[in-house]
Design a protein around this motif. Sequence first.
Motif, PDB file in Angstrom:
ATOM      1  N   UNK A 168       0.817  -1.206   0.000  1.00  0.00           N
ATOM      2  CA  UNK A 168       0.000   0.000   0.000  1.00  0.00           C
ATOM      3  C   UNK A 168       0.852   1.258   0.000  1.00  0.00           C
ATOM      4  N   UNK A 169       0.190   2.416  -0.076  1.00  0.00           N
ATOM      5  CA  UNK A 169       0.893   3.701  -0.129  1.00  0.00           C
ATOM      6  C   UNK A 169       1.461   4.053   1.246  1.00  0.00           C
ATOM      7  N   UNK A 170       0.746   3.693   2.302  1.00  0.00           N
ATOM      8  CA  UNK A 170       1.153   4.066   3.665  1.00  0.00           C
ATOM      9  C   UNK A 170       1.639   2.867   4.471  1.00  0.00           C
ATOM     10  N   UNK A 171       1.899   1.750   3.776  1.00  0.00           N
ATOM     11  CA  UNK A 171       2.293   0.531   4.484  1.00  0.00           C
ATOM     12  C   UNK A 171       1.145  -0.096   5.239  1.00  0.00           C
ATOM     13  N   UNK A 172      -0.088   0.222   4.851  1.00  0.00           N
ATOM     14  CA  UNK A 172      -1.255  -0.215   5.614  1.00  0.00           C
ATOM     15  C   UNK A 172      -2.174  -1.145   4.829  1.00  0.00           C
ATOM     16  N   UNK A 173      -1.665  -1.698   3.739  1.00  0.00           N
ATOM     17  CA  UNK A 173      -2.520  -2.588   2.939  1.00  0.00           C
ATOM     18  C   UNK A 173      -2.760  -3.914   3.656  1.00  0.00           C
ATOM     19  N   UNK A 174      -3.803  -4.588   3.251  1.00  0.00           N
ATOM     20  CA  UNK A 174      -4.102  -5.961   3.688  1.00  0.00           C
ATOM     21  C   UNK A 174      -4.373  -6.073   5.185  1.00  0.00           C
ATOM     22  N   UNK A 175      -4.885  -5.015   5.783  1.00  0.00           N
ATOM     23  CA  UNK A 175      -5.332  -5.111   7.195  1.00  0.00           C
ATOM     24  C   UNK A 175      -6.707  -5.789   7.184  1.00  0.00           C
ATOM     25  N   UNK A 176      -6.688  -7.062   6.853  1.00  0.00           N
ATOM     26  CA  UNK A 176      -7.947  -7.769   6.573  1.00  0.00           C
ATOM     27  C   UNK A 176      -8.774  -8.021   7.832  1.00  0.00           C
ATOM     28  N   UNK A 177      -8.142  -7.944   8.994  1.00  0.00           N
ATOM     29  CA  UNK A 177      -8.891  -8.111  10.241  1.00  0.00           C
ATOM     30  C   UNK A 177      -9.886  -6.981  10.484  1.00  0.00           C
ATOM     31  N   UNK A 178      -9.685  -5.854   9.798  1.00  0.00           N
ATOM     32  CA  UNK A 178     -10.574  -4.708  10.006  1.00  0.00           C
ATOM     33  C   UNK A 178     -11.582  -4.545   8.871  1.00  0.00           C
ATOM     34  N   UNK A 179     -11.709  -5.576   8.070  1.00  0.00           N
ATOM     35  CA  UNK A 179     -12.799  -5.609   7.087  1.00  0.00           C
ATOM     36  C   UNK A 179     -14.078  -5.966   7.845  1.00  0.00           C
ATOM     37  N   UNK A 180     -15.149  -5.225   7.583  1.00  0.00           N
ATOM     38  CA  UNK A 180     -16.424  -5.487   8.263  1.00  0.00           C
ATOM     39  C   UNK A 180     -17.087  -6.747   7.698  1.00  0.00           C
ATOM     40  N   UNK A 181     -17.675  -7.518   8.570  1.00  0.00           N
ATOM     41  CA  UNK A 181     -18.505  -8.646   8.127  1.00  0.00           C
ATOM     42  C   UNK A 181     -19.835  -8.603   8.875  1.00  0.00           C
ATOM     43  N   UNK A 182     -20.847  -9.210   8.294  1.00  0.00           N
ATOM     44  CA  UNK A 182     -22.145  -9.322   8.958  1.00  0.00           C
ATOM     45  C   UNK A 182     -22.181 -10.696   9.627  1.00  0.00           C
TER      46      UNK A 182
END
Length: 229
Positions: A50-64
């Motif tokens: 990513x641009x800020x070294x913050x890509x792929x923080x998949x734990x913070x993807x919202x799920x229902x």
Amino acid sequence: MPVHYENDCNAGALWESYRGCPEGTEIMAFLAPGTGLGGGIVIHGHLLRGVHGMAAELGHVFIVHSSFVPGVEPLCGCGRKYCAEAYVSMAALMKILPAALELPKWKDHPLHAITGDEMWRKRAFQVRGMAARGDELCLSIFEWQARALGKLCFQVANVIDPARIVIGGGFIEGGLVLTDRVMGIIRHTFKELAFKKHAEELVIETASAGDQAGCLGAALSAWQFAQVW
Ligand SMILES: [Zn+2]
């Protein structure tokens, strides 16, 4: 001496991609439920940083996902509700257990015997082993977490369209029987949601290096860095 460092789950993703596709032609994602829920994405042999070294923080993807204990919606470590990590992590276990053990059904559960300092951390650490031994509460927590992971795989598939999603972290370290069971639930949940092409072709599998993928990936990342330095 040059020093190189890498995010632990990015390192895990790099290792698993290198092992699974050494020619570096695949698109893959790595999910590592442990203390938190880390993620990593490799595109054609290269980590997506990513641009800020913050890509792929998949734990913070919202799920229902429904609460394990009705009415108790645990917060993620980031302070938000509905992040995948709020359901699938050791941190989540520490928030779910107090409410679960208060239910009349579990008032005599063996976890009540663990008391004293850091009681909830110690109780949370027992859940995986007890699930592996067939404890009803602990197994139902693991299965609920596996369904949450299946939903996260669906989100990841829709964003990056990978060939593989690899599951690592402590979550898959509960022995073959438990791991087979939760992996089956992850795949089943994913296939129920996924588009036909993904349901038929996307591979969801455990990390070849288990919970050590991050350590090995850190070494690989440093080696790659040294080649271009
Ligand atoms: Zn979060």
